[in-house]
Design a protein around this motif. Structure first.
Motif, PDB file in Angstrom:
ATOM      1  N   SER A 185       0.852  -1.185   0.000  1.00 45.80           N
ATOM      2  CA  SER A 185       0.000   0.000   0.000  1.00 45.80           C
ATOM      3  C   SER A 185       0.888   1.235   0.000  1.00 45.80           C
ATOM      4  N   VAL A 186       0.729   2.066  -1.013  1.00 50.03           N
ATOM      5  CA  VAL A 186       1.561   3.267  -1.176  1.00 50.03           C
ATOM      6  C   VAL A 186       0.646   4.481  -1.064  1.00 50.03           C
ATOM      7  N   GLN A 187       0.629   5.061   0.125  1.00 51.05           N
ATOM      8  CA  GLN A 187      -0.260   6.192   0.377  1.00 51.05           C
ATOM      9  C   GLN A 187       0.436   7.205   1.282  1.00 51.05           C
ATOM     10  N   ALA A 188       0.101   8.462   1.100  1.00 49.28           N
ATOM     11  CA  ALA A 188       0.566   9.517   1.992  1.00 49.28           C
ATOM     12  C   ALA A 188      -0.652  10.297   2.469  1.00 49.28           C
ATOM     13  N   HIS A 234      -9.106  -3.462  12.749  1.00 48.11           N
ATOM     14  CA  HIS A 234      -8.581  -2.802  13.949  1.00 48.11           C
ATOM     15  C   HIS A 234      -9.336  -1.508  14.261  1.00 48.11           C
ATOM     16  N   ASN A 235     -10.119  -1.035  13.288  1.00 44.41           N
ATOM     17  CA  ASN A 235     -10.961   0.158  13.461  1.00 44.41           C
ATOM     18  C   ASN A 235     -10.167   1.394  13.890  1.00 44.41           C
ATOM     19  N   LYS A 236      -8.971   1.531  13.338  1.00 44.17           N
ATOM     20  CA  LYS A 236      -8.212   2.761  13.541  1.00 44.17           C
ATOM     21  C   LYS A 236      -7.238   2.921  12.389  1.00 44.17           C
ATOM     22  N   ALA A 237      -6.849   4.153  12.129  1.00 45.79           N
ATOM     23  CA  ALA A 237      -5.976   4.456  11.001  1.00 45.79           C
ATOM     24  C   ALA A 237      -4.588   3.884  11.222  1.00 45.79           C
ATOM     25  N   ALA A 238      -3.935   3.519  10.127  1.00 50.58           N
ATOM     26  CA  ALA A 238      -2.585   2.968  10.210  1.00 50.58           C
ATOM     27  C   ALA A 238      -1.619   3.928  10.891  1.00 50.58           C
ATOM     28  N   GLU A 270      -4.789  -7.480   5.687  1.00 47.87           N
ATOM     29  CA  GLU A 270      -4.309  -6.095   5.605  1.00 47.87           C
ATOM     30  C   GLU A 270      -4.533  -5.425   6.951  1.00 47.87           C
ATOM     31  N   GLY A 271      -3.586  -4.603   7.340  1.00 49.23           N
ATOM     32  CA  GLY A 271      -3.697  -3.883   8.595  1.00 49.23           C
ATOM     33  C   GLY A 271      -2.680  -4.352   9.613  1.00 49.23           C
ATOM     34  N   HIS A 272      -1.790  -3.449  10.011  1.00 48.05           N
ATOM     35  CA  HIS A 272      -0.812  -3.705  11.066  1.00 48.05           C
ATOM     36  C   HIS A 272       0.210  -4.775  10.674  1.00 48.05           C
ATOM     37  N   VAL A 273       0.470  -4.900   9.390  1.00 45.41           N
ATOM     38  CA  VAL A 273       1.546  -5.791   8.921  1.00 45.41           C
ATOM     39  C   VAL A 273       2.796  -4.922   8.814  1.00 45.41           C
ATOM     40  N   HIS A 274       3.521  -4.812   9.929  1.00 44.90           N
ATOM     41  CA  HIS A 274       4.598  -3.830  10.013  1.00 44.90           C
ATOM     42  C   HIS A 274       5.994  -4.389   9.779  1.00 44.90           C
ATOM     43  N   VAL A 275       6.179  -5.684  10.023  1.00 52.84           N
ATOM     44  CA  VAL A 275       7.495  -6.306   9.875  1.00 52.84           C
ATOM     45  C   VAL A 275       7.331  -7.620   9.122  1.00 52.84           C
ATOM     46  N   PRO A 276       8.414  -8.140   8.528  1.00 48.62           N
ATOM     47  CA  PRO A 276       8.309  -9.394   7.776  1.00 48.62           C
ATOM     48  C   PRO A 276       7.675 -10.527   8.565  1.00 48.62           C
ATOM     49  N   GLY A 297       1.792  -1.730   4.311  1.00 49.63           N
ATOM     50  CA  GLY A 297       1.826  -0.338   3.885  1.00 49.63           C
ATOM     51  C   GLY A 297       2.739   0.502   4.751  1.00 49.63           C
ATOM     52  N   THR A 298       2.247   0.871   5.932  1.00 45.01           N
ATOM     53  CA  THR A 298       2.967   1.785   6.813  1.00 45.01           C
ATOM     54  C   THR A 298       4.411   1.352   7.062  1.00 45.01           C
ATOM     55  N   GLY A 299       4.624   0.078   7.297  1.00 48.90           N
ATOM     56  CA  GLY A 299       5.958  -0.412   7.620  1.00 48.90           C
ATOM     57  C   GLY A 299       6.940  -0.366   6.463  1.00 48.90           C
ATOM     58  N   ILE A 300       6.440  -0.102   5.244  1.00 46.31           N
ATOM     59  CA  ILE A 300       7.307  -0.022   4.071  1.00 46.31           C
ATOM     60  C   ILE A 300       7.330   1.382   3.485  1.00 46.31           C
TER      61      ILE A 300
END
Length: 229
Positions: free
Chosen positions: A17-20, A154-158, A187-193, A210-213
């Motif tokens: 996921s590539v978003q700003a 998770h009902n909250k923003a990344a 999808e959601g909170h996948v921050h590390v491998p 997304g966020t973690g990358i």
């Protein structure tokens, strides 16, 4: 169960996921497209992005499929909230359109099921259901979506998460058990491998990170917090 070849190609793969966010330094279509291309070179099998300009820019820069969405607002249904938003994503070049699959009220008064049906009538596209609960996943499968994802569980923003927050494996396992063979994406909170591996081990069709990358502000804050204790 018939799975579209494009979605079949994502099985066992990583989607990025590539978003700003609004007001951030990287929020520019060309910047997002460059980041998406870098992720593609690193092994991303598809790119998820938001906003019509970003969808078009990423589609022009990358060869992998594009999952497009259009966020409007910050509360309630804001991920591709209406049929108009969904059609616009298709016209911008999205191969798959992501929709909020909850039963919350939508700005145009349509239900999720009505939105999916109308989108099928007016466009040739694949549909990804962004789900919060197992009931949402059941609804997505019942109305003929191509993918169901745990995006909203998770009902909250990344941006409000920490590196220690992990993916929602319980809902993933339940969905995979209820709908064997159906593409359930984590999808959601996948921050590390390790998070991505855990999701695949739990039966995910594919994993979105997304966020973690792609969100350096969050990543930097995690490192800073670790150092400062």
């Amino acid at each position: 169960m018939t799975v579209d070849p494009l979605i079949q190609s994502l099985k066992g793969k990583l989607i990025v996921s590539v978003q700003a966010y609004m007001g951030e330094p990287l929020r520019h279509p060309e910047t997002m497209a460059q980041m998406a291309r870098a992720c593609e070179l690193g092994g991303a099998a598809a790119i998820r992005c938001q906003g019509l300009s970003d969808i078009a820019a990423v589609k022009g820069r990358c060869e992998v499929p594009v999952i497009g969405l259009w966020k409007e607002g910050h509360e309630g249904v804001y991920i591709t909230p209406t049929l108009r938003h969904a059609i616009a994503c298709v016209n911008a070049g999205a191969d798959i359109v992501a929709l909020d699959a909850t039963d919350r009220p939508r700005p145009d008064g349509r239900t999720f099921e009505e939105t999916v049906a109308a989108l099928r009538e007016q466009c040739e596209t694949l549909i990804m259901a962004d789900c919060m609960t197992i009931e949402d996943i059941r609804r997505a499968v019942a109305c003929g979506c191509d993918i169901a994802s745990t995006t909203l569980s998770h009902n909250k923003a990344a941006i409000d998460t920490t590196m220690d927050d992990g993916p929602d494996l319980p809902i993933l396992r339940q969905a995979v058990e209820e709908f064997p063979g159906f593409p359930i994406i984590c999808e959601g909170h996948v921050h590390v491998p390790a998070d991505a591996k855990a999701a695949m081990d739990a039966g995910a069709w594919a994993v979105v990170a997304g966020t973690g990358i792609t969100h350096p502000t969050s990543i930097t804050s995690w490192f800073a917090a670790a150092i400062e204790g």
